[in-house]
Scaffold this motif. Structure first.
Motif, PDB file in Angstrom:
ATOM      1  N   PRO A   1       0.846  -1.203   0.000  1.00  0.00           N
ATOM      2  CA  PRO A   1       0.000   0.000   0.000  1.00  0.00           C
ATOM      3  C   PRO A   1       0.875   1.244   0.000  1.00  0.00           C
ATOM      4  CG  PRO A   1       0.046  -0.981   2.188  1.00  0.00           C
ATOM      5  CD  PRO A   1       0.781  -1.919   1.272  1.00  0.00           C
ATOM      6  N   PHE A   2       0.345   2.324  -0.568  1.00  0.00           N
ATOM      7  CA  PHE A   2       1.069   3.594  -0.491  1.00  0.00           C
ATOM      8  C   PHE A   2       1.064   4.048   0.964  1.00  0.00           C
ATOM      9  CE2 PHE A   2      -0.966   4.124  -4.834  1.00  0.00           C
ATOM     10  CZ  PHE A   2       0.163   3.715  -5.501  1.00  0.00           C
TER      11      PHE A   2
ATOM     12  N   LYS B   1      -0.123   6.206   2.535  1.00  0.00           N
ATOM     13  CA  LYS B   1      -1.153   7.250   2.616  1.00  0.00           C
ATOM     14  C   LYS B   1      -2.342   6.662   3.351  1.00  0.00           C
ATOM     15  CE  LYS B   1      -0.231   9.385  -1.846  1.00  0.00           C
ATOM     16  NZ  LYS B   1      -0.843  10.124  -2.917  1.00  0.00           N
TER      17      LYS B   1
ATOM     18  N   ASN C   1      -5.368   5.514  -0.782  1.00  0.00           N
ATOM     19  CA  ASN C   1      -4.829   4.360  -1.478  1.00  0.00           C
ATOM     20  C   ASN C   1      -5.775   3.894  -2.574  1.00  0.00           C
ATOM     21  OD1 ASN C   1      -2.332   2.662  -0.873  1.00  0.00           O
ATOM     22  ND2 ASN C   1      -2.853   3.497   1.131  1.00  0.00           N
TER      23      ASN C   1
ATOM     24  N   TYR D   1      -6.470   6.615  -5.374  1.00  0.00           N
ATOM     25  CA  TYR D   1      -5.377   7.127  -6.201  1.00  0.00           C
ATOM     26  C   TYR D   1      -5.595   6.859  -7.693  1.00  0.00           C
ATOM     27  CZ  TYR D   1      -0.814   8.078  -8.105  1.00  0.00           C
ATOM     28  OH  TYR D   1       0.191   8.587  -8.867  1.00  0.00           O
TER      29      TYR D   1
ATOM     30  N   GLY E   1      -2.762   3.382   5.339  1.00  0.00           N
ATOM     31  CA  GLY E   1      -2.941   2.030   4.832  1.00  0.00           C
ATOM     32  C   GLY E   1      -1.942   1.065   5.424  1.00  0.00           C
TER      33      GLY E   1
ATOM     34  N   GLN F   1      -3.883  -5.470   4.332  1.00  0.00           N
ATOM     35  CA  GLN F   1      -3.127  -4.661   3.363  1.00  0.00           C
ATOM     36  C   GLN F   1      -3.273  -5.262   1.973  1.00  0.00           C
ATOM     37  OE1 GLN F   1       0.932  -3.700   4.209  1.00  0.00           O
ATOM     38  NE2 GLN F   1       0.507  -3.025   6.294  1.00  0.00           N
TER      39      GLN F   1
ATOM     40  N   ARG G   1      -7.502  -1.379  -4.364  1.00  0.00           N
ATOM     41  CA  ARG G   1      -6.877  -0.325  -5.144  1.00  0.00           C
ATOM     42  C   ARG G   1      -6.856  -0.704  -6.622  1.00  0.00           C
ATOM     43  NH1 ARG G   1      -0.933   0.707  -3.329  1.00  0.00           N
ATOM     44  NH2 ARG G   1      -0.557  -1.160  -4.563  1.00  0.00           N
TER      45      ARG G   1
ATOM     46  N   HIS H   1       4.621   9.816  -5.440  1.00  0.00           N
ATOM     47  CA  HIS H   1       5.012   8.810  -4.444  1.00  0.00           C
ATOM     48  C   HIS H   1       6.478   8.845  -4.060  1.00  0.00           C
ATOM     49  CE1 HIS H   1       1.060   7.084  -4.785  1.00  0.00           C
ATOM     50  NE2 HIS H   1       1.180   7.131  -6.099  1.00  0.00           N
TER      51      HIS H   1
END
Lengths: 263, 580
Positions: A107-108, A110, A115, A118, A157, A165, A172, B478
């Motif tokens: 996961p990012f 974030k 996530n 995005y 996340g 996750q 996602r 990112h």
């Protein structure tokens, strides 16, 4: 296995078709002339020992090999009859319709919401915030995560458990509404309970997506897939309905592998 | 328990080494602890020495003089215009204010001495005050100016060794011509006379020992060298004899010269420097340094001894007496040294400040930041995320790493050749300094940024790409935010290094003496300026002793600047981290 006894490939339309696909990394050939037809709305498992080329082939399907320096892909690969290695196909467009889930949950760093949001955000799939909220909620529902995270969408996340996750990553991927979902050993970093949960999810997602899963676990392949392809040393050795591959393999290498003689 | 015998040989082998292993670990930890303790100790010594050295520079003794701004003196043309006011005799205004404090000073030489209590540059400051506020013309105005650096040091107790002795008797002064006879009703001077006699005797002994040594060495030699040595020995003996003869003379007065401590008697606004002390220990003769009137039997007086002999200090007894008198009258007061921050550099330490260097540093760093950070970060981004890995990029990478190790003065030479000679940019300007420091900082920023980008896990890039993000979206959404804390840390290290750099600035003329601070604006970038480390370097070289404390103070200011800079970096880093 489900109650489907006959080969679903006969009834379902072909989604992905490969003809003589070869891949070489810096001149070293990793995949030899793979030809395969993968049906829509079913789960196809790639099995085989490490380094057999199954992940390499998977990465051809969303052109992730492009990001690897020195990788060369040859042959023909079509999704819905459209050649994906064509110069006119933008990998960004391709990847929007071919989602991918990796071995380790990634996961990012974030929030849970960001996530999932995005992909829709960068592709401009939602015109308003409520619309985006709906997409996120839908994706989380489909990934079976909504009940667990609906009250903490703003949490990072990365604060979720490994299994959660991985389901977040699946959410996602499906948030951009792909047609094909590639899974590269999605359960190898998870415990058996989380694995069971993911397998259940894969079985549910099969109704709407063409799912291709690379796995090291033959039990998993037997549990979740309708078709199984066995790769060995860069060659596609055998491909057919999962039932047949596991009960009545035609090739001795397949038999040796699934009976645990090597690999 | 059947397998116990199988395990025991392994166990015994392991336990045999175990002690050695733990000892090794203990040694290693002790070494680490010792290293940390040593580092902290050195840091404490360094900081305390800088702080104790620099603290005196943060206060200053100021003269508060009431000056008479007579119109005809400061406005010679009589029209109150700026041109007229600039021609005014501000030095005369200050001088008459000083003369009003000490009306008895008349001789030319004494007056010149008196006016050295402050620097003549203060006349310009007075002019600036008048120009700023023309309403002052014709009024009596309290003007504050710093005391001359040496006297400032004297009042801070840093210039001479001195003491005030207890007195028992009542003091009388009687005047006979130029000479003053000082009489105390008790033997107040006896201890001093005895002390000085001992000093003189010790000095005579030392001279005799030196003479003997010289004579001994001369024995083994011949020719001119031996003759010279024997001559010196003889000279020493005679001087020793002279001293002893003076001391042994019965009941004779002990003469005080410039090689002995100064003895000052202060009574009722008068000050007398003693020239000899009589054998009775109660009588002495001297000369007036302040006042000229006799005094009869006053018990309230001060016996003040300056142990540093007059020949070994920069200020005379006379200046010290004046300073003490002004202090006693409340004209001198100690205050926070605003000159240190409000002024640019000056030849006179009491007026010298860090403002010019501080502004120069700020302007220079603005240029350095705006050039080196974006160029460095984008270079690193391209090399790390986009550039193909081939011989050419490898060559670039090697060269960037090499550039980081190039001595900084080389960048100064490059700046001189390129920015000043080829581009014709002005010398000594923050613009050129900033450009040169940018060149120096770039490799550090690039290397730090690349390291930070490399540390971002590949899985994040793959995740973004797999969702359909383009390469640039992947990088900016990112990778860059994740690398930002590392990039910031690396950039700050590079910039802090640049802020403390002197050598490359030598080459481009930023070491000049610059008495005006650059303006904190666009035009300031091309005005002559200097920077903090260069200012420290210049002051450490200053002849006046007062620059010593100012050097340490400037180091403290630079350290404070650095700490502020790093604090900002930590704050920014925290903010970036929290967003994730």
């Amino acid at each position: 296995m489900t109650d489907a006894i006959h080969n679903p490939a006969d009834e379902l339309p072909i989604k992905v078709a490969a003809r003589d696909v070869t891949v070489s990394y810096s001149g070293k050939q990793a995949l030899h002339n793979v030809s395969i037809d993968i049906p829509d709305r079913s789960v196809t498992a790639f099995i085989g020992p490490s380094g057999c080329g199954k992940s390499t082939f998977l990465r051809c399907l969303n052109r992730m090999n492009d990001t690897i320096e020195g990788a060369k892909v040859g042959g023909s690969l079509t999704i819905d009859g459209q050649e994906i290695n064509d110069k006119s196909i933008d990998p960004v467009v391709l990847r929007a319709s071919v989602g991918m889930v990796f071995q380790k949950p990634n996961p990012f760093p974030k929030s849970i919401y960001d996530n999932v949001a995005y992909g829709p955000r960068i592709h401009g799939l939602a015109l308003s915030r409520p619309e985006l909220d709906e997409i996120v909620e839908n994706a989380l529902h489909k990934a079976g995560l909504w009940a667990e995270v609906s009250d903490r969408l703003a949490h990072p996340g990365t604060s979720l458990s490994g299994g959660q996750q991985q389901r977040l990553v699946i959410a996602r991927a499906i948030a951009v509404n792909p047609e094909v979902i590639l899974m590269d050993e999605p359960c190898s970093a998870l415990d058996p309970i989380a694995t069971a949960r993911i397998e259940e999810l894969i079985d549910e997602l099969r109704e709407n997506y063409c799912i291709i899963i690379v796995t090291h676990s033959m039990q998993q392949a037997a549990r979740v897939s309708q078709q199984t392809a066995f790769f060995h040393m860069g060659n596609l050795v055998e491909y057919g309905p999962t039932e047949d591959i596991f009960t009545n393999p035609r090739d001795t290498r397949t038999q040796d592998y699934i009976t645990g003689r090597f690999g | 328990m059947t397998d116990t015998p199988d395990i025991s040989p392994i166990r015994s082998a392991v336990s045999k080494n175990l002690g050695a292993r733990y000892r090794a670990e203990l040694r290693f930890r002790a070494a680490g602890l010792a290293a940390v303790a040593a580092a902290v100790g050195i840091l404490i010594v360094l900081l305390s020495s800088i702080v104790s050295g620099g603290l005196p520079a943060f206060t200053v003794n100021e003269l508060e003089l009431t000056v008479d701004l007579e119109r005809e003196v400061i406005d010679p043309l009589g029209d109150g215009s700026e041109e007229s006011l600039r021609r005014g005799g501000y030095s005369r205004v200050l001088q008459s204010a000083m003369r009003a404090e000490f009306p008895e000073v008349q001789a030319r030489r004494d007056l010149r001495n008196l006016f050295s209590l402050y620097t003549a540059l203060n006349a310009t400051r007075l002019m600036d005050e008048v120009l700023e506020n023309p309403g002052l013309i014709g009024s009596r105005h309290v003007f504050t100016m710093p005391l001359a650096d040496d006297l400032d040091l004297y009042l801070k107790g840093l210039l001479v060794e001195d003491r005030v002795l207890d007195t028992d008797g009542a003091l009388s002064l009687s005047v006979e011509g130029d000479a003053v006879t000082v009489r105390s009703s008790a033997t107040d001077f006896r201890d001093l006379a005895g002390e000085f006699a001992r000093t003189l005797r010790a000095r005579a002994t030392l001279l005799e020992v030196e003479a003997d040594t010289l004579a001994e060495r001369a024995e083994g030699l011949s020719g001119n060298d031996a003759e010279d040595m024997l001559y010196d020995a003889e000279l020493n003996r005679r001087r020793a004899l002279d001293i002893r003869a003076t001391l042994e003379r019965d009941a004779g007065p002990l003469a005080l010269d410039a090689s002995l401590p100064s003895v000052l008697v202060e009574v009722d606004g008068r000050a007398v420097a003693l020239t000899s002390i009589a054998a009775d220990g109660a009588t002495a003769s001297g000369r007036f340094l302040l006042g000229s009137e006799p005094v009869d039997a006053m018990s309230d007086w001060t016996l003040y001894v300056i142990d540093t002999p007059a020949e070994r200090r920069r200020v005379s007894d006379q200046l010290i007496v004046w300073t003490r008198a002004l202090e006693a009258r409340g004209v001198i007061s100690s205050a926070f040294n605003t000159y240190l921050f409000a002024n640019a550099d000056s030849r006179e330490p009491e007026l010298a400040g860090v403002k010019g260097a501080l502004f120069g540093s700020i302007l220079t760093m603005i240029i350095t930041i705006t050039i080196s950070v974006p160029i460095g970060v984008f270079t690193a981004l391209y090399l790390e995320e986009y550039a193909p890995k081939n011989r050419f990029t490898a060559l670039i990478e090697v060269n960037i790493n090499n550039l980081a190790a190039v001595p900084s003065i080389v960048f100064g030479l490059l700046g001189l050749a390129v920015f000043i000679n080829a581009f014709g940019l002005p010398r000594s300007a923050p613009l050129v300094g900033g450009l040169v420091l940018s060149l120096m900082t770039l490799p550090t920023v690039i290397i730090a940024t690349r390291a930070a980008l490399k540390a971002v896990p590949q899985s994040i890039r793959q995740a973004a790409l797999a969702v359909g993000a383009s390469r640039t979206q992947t990088v900016f959404h990112h990778v860059l935010p994740l690398a930002a804390p590392g990039i910031l840390t690396g950039s700050i290290i590079g910039l802090a290094q640049a802020m403390g750099e002197t050598a490359p600035l030598l080459m481009i003329g930023m070491v000049a003496f610059i008495a005006d601070a650059p303006t904190l604006g666009l035009e300031g970038f091309t005005q002559p300026a200097t920077v903090m480390p260069v200012q420290i370097f210049l002051w450490s070289d200053g002849a006046e002793r007062a620059f010593e404390a100012r050097t340490a103070a400037a180091i403290l200011v630079l350290l404070a600047l650095m700490i502020g800079f790093n604090a900002l970096a930590i704050y920014l880093r925290r903010r970036f981290e929290r967003r994730w």
